[in-house]
Design an enzyme around this catalytic site. Structure first.
Site, short mmCIF file in Angstrom:
data_model
loop_
_atom_site.label_atom_id
_atom_site.label_comp_id
_atom_site.label_asym_id
_atom_site.label_seq_id
_atom_site.Cartn_x
_atom_site.Cartn_y
_atom_site.Cartn_z
CE LYS A 119 -3.59 1.89 3.00
NZ LYS A 119 -4.48 1.58 4.11
CD GLU A 130 9.48 -5.88 7.36
OE1 GLU A 130 9.12 -4.80 6.83
OE2 GLU A 130 9.27 -6.15 8.55
N GLY A 167 -4.88 -2.47 5.43
CA GLY A 167 -4.06 -3.58 4.94
C GLY A 167 -4.70 -4.94 5.17
NE ARG A 168 -6.37 -4.76 11.36
CZ ARG A 168 -5.73 -3.61 11.50
NH1 ARG A 168 -4.61 -3.39 10.83
NH2 ARG A 168 -6.20 -2.66 12.28
CD GLU A 227 -1.78 -5.30 12.07
OE1 GLU A 227 -0.55 -5.30 12.18
OE2 GLU A 227 -2.35 -5.47 10.98
CG HIS A 284 -2.37 -36.41 16.38
ND1 HIS A 284 -2.23 -37.72 16.80
CD2 HIS A 284 -3.49 -36.38 15.61
CE1 HIS A 284 -3.21 -38.45 16.28
NE2 HIS A 284 -3.99 -37.66 15.56
CE LYS A 336 6.06 -1.03 10.62
NZ LYS A 336 5.20 -0.23 9.78
C1 G6Q Z 1 -2.52 -4.26 8.17
C2 G6Q Z 1 -1.33 -3.50 8.42
C3 G6Q Z 1 -0.06 -4.14 7.92
C4 G6Q Z 1 0.28 -3.80 6.48
C5 G6Q Z 1 1.74 -4.19 6.24
C6 G6Q Z 1 2.17 -3.94 4.82
O1 G6Q Z 1 -3.62 -3.87 8.40
O2 G6Q Z 1 -1.51 -2.23 7.97
O3 G6Q Z 1 -0.05 -5.53 8.08
O4 G6Q Z 1 -0.57 -4.44 5.60
O5 G6Q Z 1 2.56 -3.50 7.11
O6 G6Q Z 1 2.07 -2.60 4.50
P1 G6Q Z 1 2.22 -2.13 3.03
O7 G6Q Z 1 1.12 -2.71 2.23
O8 G6Q Z 1 2.16 -0.63 3.07
O9 G6Q Z 1 3.55 -2.61 2.54
#
Ligand code: G6Q
Length: 544
Positions: A204, A210, A264-265, A350, A381, A509
């Protein structure tokens, strides 16, 4: 009149707990043989059985009254209207719009939401069809492998859904890389041909450390293998940040936009789903959206007492806040849903793992439980020992498909029997008298049986929900995921936390950015304490 708060209801709910504490679910089933009918609901091709819970009609009504008094319905309507429900980031949360569940005239920042979504979806459909049909060619011809590079919300949803819908994946092979640990990327790079691979950078912000590290490494690897001049065509981007996708060298025609009102989620339904769409095809992706839309409509229109996500949320709150359960198990008896516990972990923990309410004040009650799980029967198990005999009970969600894709009859019957048996065992338990009788019948002396019996007793009375569905198809998956999204929304609304921010991920971070130079140089003088300093030194020593 002052607005009511969740804590105002705790006393009332505790009185119900006191009343029920010595009643077992088995007794409630005996007293009412039709208990299932009163505590189950159907939606489309899905049955939600919540009869194996420590509730009776009165406590259930108290929970519903609480939800109504806390104005869950108007909060829900505000989300569907596009109001700023994510107050700390000053944003709407309009993931429901991605499945066509908001009115056509909803606007954000003067732009019509439905039109924006439609235009990106059309481009995604076109691009994924072209890739699937082999008409999008790169250095080595048509695309055979697609690698989604993203993390968190830009990874977990599509990776989980691709696994769930694997039998429907008839496009190029899908791979997912998320971890900054080079082991993740290198194992994928080792299994693909650079000449026929498309990398999709899903981010996003397009700044996530990463993802950018993995993207840059993939870019270098490609340049070495196909030549710098050919690299661009091997990339697509899913992002809100077009200026950085351009800088990375990705043409606008392969950049698929989404918006800051998609968390994001909650983003699987947006451009973030492109890899999945390439795998299963645009029509099946539409079916997934339509399943989610069915769940949206149910959530938006059904009265609270017949509303599956509302009931799921209230039961979760009942156990978290009234029975002090600090965890919740997700147990899919559907191997293709192996990624569901992980996706739900992020969704719930989250969204609602917060201790400050929407007005910035500390909450004086517990919020999100720890979510964990494994597909059945693997979990049996491993950690089911604790589920059956641990000191605290863990509320469980069982998920079961009646029909498996590419079914093996004997396997499916064994799987389903195990699923039903586990919820039954958790509820019914086994008392000492029965244990002793069984042991004696098996040839043990009465004394030996008596001494072993306490270890073999099952207290029972441990609650669970069961979600039974016809078959795990795109539509069913969409429905299940959206039901859980709405469950998280209702819980956040009741706990009065902002379910759409995640400030709790920031500090680590920041500190990683401070620590990384020390690890590279081996100089620990800037370390904040002796633990970090000594670990930096030991790390450097081990690398000598
Ligand atoms: C989810 C968070 C988080 C996000 C990641 C990736 O709700 O916001 O998990 O999706 O940190 O972020 P980017 O899509 O900006 O790389």
């Amino acid at each position: 009149m002052t607005a009511q708060r969740f804590s105002d209801f705790l006393n009332v709910l505790n009185v119900h707990r006191e009343r029920l504490v010595s009643t077992t679910m088995a007794e409630m089933f005996d007293a009412n043989p039709d208990r299932f009918l009163g505590f189950s609901l159907c939606l489309d091709s899905l049955v939600f059985d919540y009869s194996k819970n420590r509730i009776d009609r009165n406590s259930f009504e108290a929970l519903i009254d609480m939800a109504r008094s806390l104005e869950i319905e108007s909060l829900r309507d505000a989300m569907f209207r596009g109001d700023i429900v994510n107050t700390t980031e000053n944003r709407a949360a309009l993931h429901v719009a991605l499945r066509g569940s908001v009115s056509q005239d909803v606007e954000v920042d003067g732009k019509n939401v439905a039109e924006a979504i439609d235009s990106v979806l059309k481009r995604m459909r076109k691009f994924s069809s072209v890739v699937r049909n082999g008409f999008y060619t790169v250095t080595g011809g048509k695309i055979l492998d697609v690698v989604n590079i993203g993390i968190g919300g830009s990874h977990t949803g599509p990776a989980m859904a691709a696994r769930a819908l694997d039998p429907f994946c008839d496009g190029p092979k899908l791979h997912f890389v998320s971890n900054v640990d080079g082991a993740d990327l290198s194992s994928v790079l080792g299994s693909i041909n650079p000449q026929t691979t498309l990398f999709i950078i899903a981010s996003k912000t397009f700044t996530t450390a990463e993802t950018m590290m993995n993207a840059n490494t993939a870019r270098k690897w490609l340049a070495e293998n196909v030549g710098e001049e050919n690299v661009g065509k091997h990339f697509a981007a899913l992002s809100t940040n077009q200026s950085d996708t351009r800088k990375f060298g990705i043409d606008d025609e392969r950049c698929f936009e989404f918006w800051d009102w998609v968390g994001g989620r909650y983003s699987l339904w947006s451009a973030i789903g492109l890899s999945l769409m390439i795998g299963i095809g645009p029509d099946r992706f539409d079916e997934m959206l339509s399943g989610a839309k069915t769940a949206d409509r149910h959530f938006a229109e059904e009265p609270l007492e017949k509303n599956i996500p509302v009931i799921m949320a209230l039961l979760g709150i009942w156990y978290r806040n009234i029975w002090n359960c600090s965890s919740h198990a997700i147990l899919p008896y559907d191997h293709r849903l192996a990624g569901l516990p992980c996706w739900l972990q992020q969704l719930d923990m989250e969204s609602n793992g917060k201790s400050i309410d929407r007005s910035g004040n500390p909450v004086d009650y517990d919020t999100a439980p720890v979510v964990f799980g494994e597909p059945g029967t693997n979990g049996q198990h491993a950690f089911y020992q604790l589920l059956h005999q641990g000191t605290n009970f863990v509320p469980c969600d069982f998920l079961l498909a009646a029909n498996a894709q590419g079914e093996m009859f004997e396997h499916q019957m064994a799987l389903a029997a195990n699923c039903l048996a586990q919820s039954e065992a958790l509820m019914r338990g086994k008392d000492e008298e029965t244990v002793i009788a069984e042991l004696v019948a098996g040839g043990m002396s009465k004394d030996q049986a008596k001494s072993l019996a306490p270890h073999k007793v099952f207290s029972g009375n441990r609650p669970s929900n069961t979600i039974l569905y016809e078959r795990l198809e795109p539509r069913t998956l969409g429905m299940i995921l959206a039901l859980y999204e709405h469950k998280a929304f209702v819980q956040g609304a009741i706990w009065n936390v902002n379910s759409f921010d995640q400030w709790g991920v920031e500090l680590g971070k920041q500190l990683a950015a401070d620590i990384e130079p020390s690890l590279k140089s081996g100089d620990d003088s800037e370390a904040a304490n002796s633990s970090t300093a000594c670990l930096i030194r030991a790390f450097a020593k081990f690398r000598e």
